[in-house]
Design a protein around this motif. Sequence first.
Motif, PDB file in Angstrom:
ATOM      1  N   THR A  34      13.697 -13.837  18.925  1.00  0.00           N
ATOM      2  CA  THR A  34      12.259 -13.993  18.711  1.00  0.00           C
ATOM      3  C   THR A  34      11.677 -12.683  18.218  1.00  0.00           C
ATOM      4  OG1 THR A  34      12.143 -15.665  20.438  1.00  0.00           O
ATOM      5  CG2 THR A  34      10.078 -14.637  19.774  1.00  0.00           C
ATOM      6  N   ALA A  35      10.915 -12.763  17.140  1.00  0.00           N
ATOM      7  CA  ALA A  35      10.436 -11.561  16.437  1.00  0.00           C
ATOM      8  C   ALA A  35       9.180 -10.993  17.086  1.00  0.00           C
ATOM      9  CB  ALA A  35      10.170 -11.891  14.965  1.00  0.00           C
ATOM     10  N   PHE A  36       9.329 -10.498  18.319  1.00  0.00           N
ATOM     11  CA  PHE A  36       8.257  -9.685  18.881  1.00  0.00           C
ATOM     12  C   PHE A  36       8.342  -8.300  18.245  1.00  0.00           C
ATOM     13  CE2 PHE A  36       9.306 -12.471  22.580  1.00  0.00           C
ATOM     14  CZ  PHE A  36       8.119 -13.168  22.616  1.00  0.00           C
ATOM     15  N   PRO A  37       7.211  -7.621  18.082  1.00  0.00           N
ATOM     16  CA  PRO A  37       7.303  -6.214  17.661  1.00  0.00           C
ATOM     17  C   PRO A  37       8.181  -5.441  18.627  1.00  0.00           C
ATOM     18  CG  PRO A  37       5.032  -6.996  17.542  1.00  0.00           C
ATOM     19  CD  PRO A  37       5.822  -8.084  18.224  1.00  0.00           C
ATOM     20  N   SER A  38       9.032  -4.562  18.079  1.00  0.00           N
ATOM     21  CA  SER A  38       9.990  -3.861  18.929  1.00  0.00           C
ATOM     22  C   SER A  38       9.316  -2.870  19.867  1.00  0.00           C
ATOM     23  CB  SER A  38      11.025  -3.133  18.071  1.00  0.00           C
ATOM     24  OG  SER A  38      10.394  -2.151  17.268  1.00  0.00           O
ATOM     25  N   ASP A  39       8.229  -2.261  19.424  1.00  0.00           N
ATOM     26  CA  ASP A  39       7.568  -1.269  20.252  1.00  0.00           C
ATOM     27  C   ASP A  39       6.188  -0.992  19.685  1.00  0.00           C
ATOM     28  OD1 ASP A  39       7.198   0.462  22.297  1.00  0.00           O
ATOM     29  OD2 ASP A  39       8.541   2.027  21.553  1.00  0.00           O
ATOM     30  N   ARG A  40       5.379  -0.338  20.505  1.00  0.00           N
ATOM     31  CA  ARG A  40       4.068   0.132  20.044  1.00  0.00           C
ATOM     32  C   ARG A  40       4.142   1.634  19.792  1.00  0.00           C
ATOM     33  NH1 ARG A  40      -0.026  -2.776  24.438  1.00  0.00           N
ATOM     34  NH2 ARG A  40       0.826  -4.876  24.211  1.00  0.00           N
ATOM     35  N   TRP A  41       3.749   2.019  18.615  1.00  0.00           N
ATOM     36  CA  TRP A  41       3.615   3.448  18.294  1.00  0.00           C
ATOM     37  C   TRP A  41       2.225   3.856  18.753  1.00  0.00           C
ATOM     38  CZ3 TRP A  41       0.110   6.210  15.468  1.00  0.00           C
ATOM     39  CH2 TRP A  41       0.475   7.495  15.038  1.00  0.00           C
ATOM     40  N   THR A  42       2.171   4.726  19.742  1.00  0.00           N
ATOM     41  CA  THR A  42       0.878   5.101  20.315  1.00  0.00           C
ATOM     42  C   THR A  42       0.632   6.590  20.155  1.00  0.00           C
ATOM     43  OG1 THR A  42       1.833   5.472  22.508  1.00  0.00           O
ATOM     44  CG2 THR A  42       1.040   3.257  22.024  1.00  0.00           C
ATOM     45  N   LYS A  43      -0.624   6.945  19.951  1.00  0.00           N
ATOM     46  CA  LYS A  43      -0.996   8.348  19.818  1.00  0.00           C
ATOM     47  C   LYS A  43      -2.430   8.538  20.298  1.00  0.00           C
ATOM     48  CE  LYS A  43      -0.818  12.272  16.636  1.00  0.00           C
ATOM     49  NZ  LYS A  43      -0.571  12.704  15.235  1.00  0.00           N
ATOM     50  N   ASP A  44      -2.625   9.570  21.101  1.00  0.00           N
ATOM     51  CA  ASP A  44      -3.973   9.935  21.540  1.00  0.00           C
ATOM     52  C   ASP A  44      -4.529  10.977  20.568  1.00  0.00           C
ATOM     53  OD1 ASP A  44      -3.622   8.304  23.751  1.00  0.00           O
ATOM     54  OD2 ASP A  44      -2.796   9.940  24.967  1.00  0.00           O
ATOM     55  N   GLU A  45      -5.667  10.677  19.984  1.00  0.00           N
ATOM     56  CA  GLU A  45      -6.261  11.560  18.975  1.00  0.00           C
ATOM     57  C   GLU A  45      -7.580  12.134  19.500  1.00  0.00           C
ATOM     58  OE1 GLU A  45      -5.098  12.720  16.361  1.00  0.00           O
ATOM     59  OE2 GLU A  45      -3.618  11.382  15.476  1.00  0.00           O
ATOM     60  N   PRO A  46      -7.641  13.449  19.751  1.00  0.00           N
ATOM     61  CA  PRO A  46      -8.886  14.053  20.253  1.00  0.00           C
ATOM     62  C   PRO A  46      -9.861  14.369  19.124  1.00  0.00           C
ATOM     63  CG  PRO A  46      -7.184  15.713  20.089  1.00  0.00           C
ATOM     64  CD  PRO A  46      -6.539  14.427  19.662  1.00  0.00           C
ATOM     65  N   TYR A  47     -11.101  14.490  19.492  1.00  0.00           N
ATOM     66  CA  TYR A  47     -12.119  14.971  18.557  1.00  0.00           C
ATOM     67  C   TYR A  47     -13.084  15.842  19.361  1.00  0.00           C
ATOM     68  CZ  TYR A  47     -15.172  11.457  20.627  1.00  0.00           C
ATOM     69  OH  TYR A  47     -15.922  10.716  21.507  1.00  0.00           O
ATOM     70  N   LYS A  48     -13.793  16.726  18.666  1.00  0.00           N
ATOM     71  CA  LYS A  48     -14.783  17.589  19.310  1.00  0.00           C
ATOM     72  C   LYS A  48     -16.164  17.301  18.748  1.00  0.00           C
ATOM     73  CE  LYS A  48     -12.007  21.533  20.798  1.00  0.00           C
ATOM     74  NZ  LYS A  48     -11.856  23.013  20.770  1.00  0.00           N
ATOM     75  N   LEU A  49     -17.143  17.329  19.612  1.00  0.00           N
ATOM     76  CA  LEU A  49     -18.515  17.051  19.214  1.00  0.00           C
ATOM     77  C   LEU A  49     -19.050  18.153  18.298  1.00  0.00           C
ATOM     78  CD1 LEU A  49     -19.889  16.068  22.735  1.00  0.00           C
ATOM     79  CD2 LEU A  49     -19.223  14.488  20.921  1.00  0.00           C
ATOM     80  N   THR A  50     -19.972  17.778  17.423  1.00  0.00           N
ATOM     81  CA  THR A  50     -20.683  18.786  16.633  1.00  0.00           C
ATOM     82  C   THR A  50     -21.627  19.549  17.554  1.00  0.00           C
ATOM     83  OG1 THR A  50     -22.456  17.233  16.097  1.00  0.00           O
ATOM     84  CG2 THR A  50     -20.586  17.322  14.580  1.00  0.00           C
ATOM     85  N   PRO A  51     -22.049  20.742  17.184  1.00  0.00           N
ATOM     86  CA  PRO A  51     -22.970  21.493  18.053  1.00  0.00           C
ATOM     87  C   PRO A  51     -24.231  20.730  18.412  1.00  0.00           C
ATOM     88  CG  PRO A  51     -22.077  22.904  16.337  1.00  0.00           C
ATOM     89  CD  PRO A  51     -21.619  21.521  16.014  1.00  0.00           C
ATOM     90  N   GLU A  52     -24.779  20.001  17.443  1.00  0.00           N
ATOM     91  CA  GLU A  52     -25.997  19.248  17.715  1.00  0.00           C
ATOM     92  C   GLU A  52     -25.743  18.128  18.737  1.00  0.00           C
ATOM     93  OE1 GLU A  52     -25.999  21.100  13.743  1.00  0.00           O
ATOM     94  OE2 GLU A  52     -24.648  19.664  14.756  1.00  0.00           O
ATOM     95  N   TYR A  53     -24.580  17.475  18.608  1.00  0.00           N
ATOM     96  CA  TYR A  53     -24.264  16.391  19.539  1.00  0.00           C
ATOM     97  C   TYR A  53     -23.977  16.956  20.928  1.00  0.00           C
ATOM     98  CZ  TYR A  53     -23.278  11.380  19.945  1.00  0.00           C
ATOM     99  OH  TYR A  53     -23.369  10.038  20.237  1.00  0.00           O
ATOM    100  N   ARG A  54     -23.329  18.121  20.994  1.00  0.00           N
ATOM    101  CA  ARG A  54     -23.074  18.747  22.289  1.00  0.00           C
ATOM    102  C   ARG A  54     -24.385  19.078  22.998  1.00  0.00           C
ATOM    103  NH1 ARG A  54     -18.712  21.569  19.847  1.00  0.00           N
ATOM    104  NH2 ARG A  54     -20.048  23.372  19.482  1.00  0.00           N
ATOM    105  N   ALA A  55     -25.340  19.601  22.241  1.00  0.00           N
ATOM    106  CA  ALA A  55     -26.636  19.946  22.833  1.00  0.00           C
ATOM    107  C   ALA A  55     -27.339  18.689  23.357  1.00  0.00           C
ATOM    108  CB  ALA A  55     -27.498  20.651  21.797  1.00  0.00           C
TER     109      ALA A  55
END
Length: 991
Positions: A335-356
């Motif tokens: 049965t053709a289930f996907p063999s695995d999930r490729w997973t990755k956590d991707e961070p981002y940082k707020l702009t100065p205005e959004y941080r304020a």
Amino acid sequence: MSLTYTAGSLVAARGREWVVLPESAADMLVLRPLGGSEDDIAAVFPAFEEVRPAEFAAPSPSDVGDQRSAGLLRTALRIGFRSGAGPFRSLASIAVEPRAYQLVPLLMALRQRTVRLLISDDVGIGKTIEAGLIAKELLAQGEAARLTVLCSPSLAEQWQAELREKFGIEAELVLASTVSRLERGLDLGQSLFDKHPYTIISTDFIKSTRHREDFVRHCPDLVIVDEAHSCVTADDAGQGAASGTNQLRHELLRKVSADPDRHLLLLTATPHSGKESAFRNLLGLVRPELATLDLESPAGRARLAEHFVARKRADVREYLTKEDGLADDSLVQRTAFPSDRWTKDEPYKLTPEYRALLDDAIAYARDRVAAAGEQGRREARIAWWSVIALLRSMVSSPAAAAQTLKTRSESATARTAQEADALGSPVAADSADNDRLEGMDVAPGAAESEEAGARLLELSERAAELVGPAGDAKLKALTRHLKGLIADGYSPIVFCRYIPTAEYLATQLEGKLGRRTKIAAVTGTLSPQQRLERIEQLAAEAAGDAGAGGDAPDPAARRVLIATDCLSEGVNLQHHFDAVVHYDLAWNPTRHDQREGRVDRYGQKRDQVRVITMFGEDNGIDGKVLEVLFMKHRQIMKDLGISVSVPDETASGVTDAVVEWLLLHGRQGSQESLFDLDGHQESLDRIEREWNSAAEREKTSRSKYAQRSIHPEEVAREVAAVRAALGGAEEVRDFAVEALRDLDALVRDPADGTGDFTAQAGGAPAGLRDALAATLGGRLVEEDRQIPFRTTPAIGRGEAALVRTDPAIGAIASYVLDSALDANTPGPRPARRCGVVTTDAVTVRTTLLLVRYRFHLTLPSRTGERQLVAEDAPLLAYEGMPSRARWLDDDATAALLAARATGNTHEQLVRNQIARDLGALPDLAGHLTDYGTRLASELDASHRRVRKANEEIVRGLKVVPQEPADVLGVYVYLPQQPAAASASTVSGAEA
């Protein structure tokens, strides 16, 4: 005086031949056209219309085909069967080819007088198919007359489509939005559950007192409950809104299951969710005695195994192998289930205005919680949920933040602290048990009073100014990730928490991902049916469906779907999407599993599904949730090989600690571990212990309650019998390719190892074009566009699956069979009823017969005996002359289908050989009768074997062959002669 006809006999009426069905009476015959389907059944009154006995005409020696005729005609005939003679009455009439492992629940069901099953297979294995198989079989056998599916309203349309398209069951939707219309069509005193035999009902709608009692009084004899775990509660459940809803559902199902003669199928991928008492309550719905079984004892587990099946993907990825206890791998099914999930956590940082902005929002939240704490418990809880709504919207998007800051808090109207929790928790949290996804994607409110209005309005205006990639670094990061996925050929779904965020992303991304990328948003603002329509529209646009002429779909076209969690459960998206981006981090990892399960499931064509989880590394919230909840969840999955639902108490305990920490420390402490913070260590240790305990219980239950009531060897035997009667996938593919080419369709077979091919039907006979247009769409055929034929049953719109039950395959088979039986059919006729071929595959003269047998079946059931007529079409072969025939075994007979012409055959010899065999058919009648009796005996044994656990079900079972059998085809194989052929010959391919 009118004649009396027995069931299964042939009669002639209205210019055609018919099979007499058991429902007939002396004054009225119920007839099915010979070779026709159940849809063509008609009633004939012999007193008013001429009806006479009929015999199936022998083949004509003047209508001779080539060496492929026997195989084409046999396959066309078997594809046309809609009432198999074997113990599975329904498999011949459904539009899906079930996997072998999906037959296990069906075998379990057929061994019970009243079917009671808890089907808990893993997400994506196919519980809907398994339940549909059982339902179709019970209806076909007369064991059930009416059917109801209880499910979430968001899944009702999908259930309706699955039952209609795959199982031919037309079910009526009973929802809050449809009930008024349905009730207007009722007669006085009539219940809509009596009027409509097949219904799909919203569980939330029917649980109310007004509708519940009417439903219980008129409840069908077969009930399927989807997401059954949401219909029970643990014994120690609290008094929250979700718990109260589950209690109402539990009460409904207790009443439904109280009838011991009602068939009941409970479906859930999470039968206990870490709570033993909830699992016991679920078992009590199946059978009351199961709730108190000693599941530590072998006897208790064996008793449970009769009603409980729970398998994960690893159990069924390869099935019917030597590792399963079989002698060899000849029947193995991968049965053709996907063999695995490729997973990755991707961070981002707020702009100065959004941080304020976020810092100011946290400061407001801190002040608000502190002030409310001095005013009393009610005010404190209102403030708590308002603050959580504010912070979650703030880290979601500027659009969601602006909306939340202007909206009144849901909990502000609460009169007590408990009511504040009941109102605030469902909107702000991501409960694993909360299946009320409808309305949960609305941006929550944060405003509690007029006094706070000015300060929140100022924050709202600042949030609105940050719209776009310049002020929103999260949006900018998403654009980059999507471009990467699209460049690698993926079509992703982006999951958001709130409607304003989804609509904001769809607007901002338009035109940013390339000219060939189509984007659409699906949120709770659309009805469930509108959501499915928008998804199909997006898929069609990306596939170039709107293009002109016969242009092929653009391989570079991609689609991006922006969705809220209104699509995170139940809706199957694997045909159109193959990657998931978690734009908003859920506060329970189970919600991420649900999102990913929409694409990572059976039917996904990608071997690897990609998953990207975005998180803000400097917003003070995401990093801690990821660290504590998600890392632990992934470790458990890695250790156990299964996903364990996070207990709600665990998830809420962690997120409460995160918010408390954020209000105390601000974003500045974001690098500290939550486990190192004072005041939280004890509670986090408790959370860790609870989660580990839930994981161990899940691991133990998977091994302790593994499905052992049906051995793979039993499944293998029935799979072999089904394939022998109905044919397998390779036979269907070869038939489709040969028949379409012979019918002047343009077939392109890339021979790329997939087995897929395409065909253009513009040159085919008009009758075939009309039949294909009815199943695939008029434009596809009228514009002579390429029709994809795929080896997987998981197909999209305008495609055909290379399985015998696909409507397009059925249309081709019907045309081949009808044209073979009617020598006057204009145009090409791929199959003929006679053939003579000279071949080196035989050493003596050999004759192959294609014979159709009809059987009169008497099948006992709970409601009495049922009379049926079924068909089978075996091949028989003998060596030598008919008067001294030496009959071959089944393997040697089947091998003749692969024989190919290796020499020419004289025209006169063709006529003489066929005439000799046709003239000698009466001499073979005795053997054909004996063979039919043997087949009937084998069928009888098969029915008894499948139902062996219940003597009551097989008492009175009879299988009687109807004589005489129909000889559909006669094909003579002559051995290759060393002498040179004369000039007056025709090739085997033309003879």
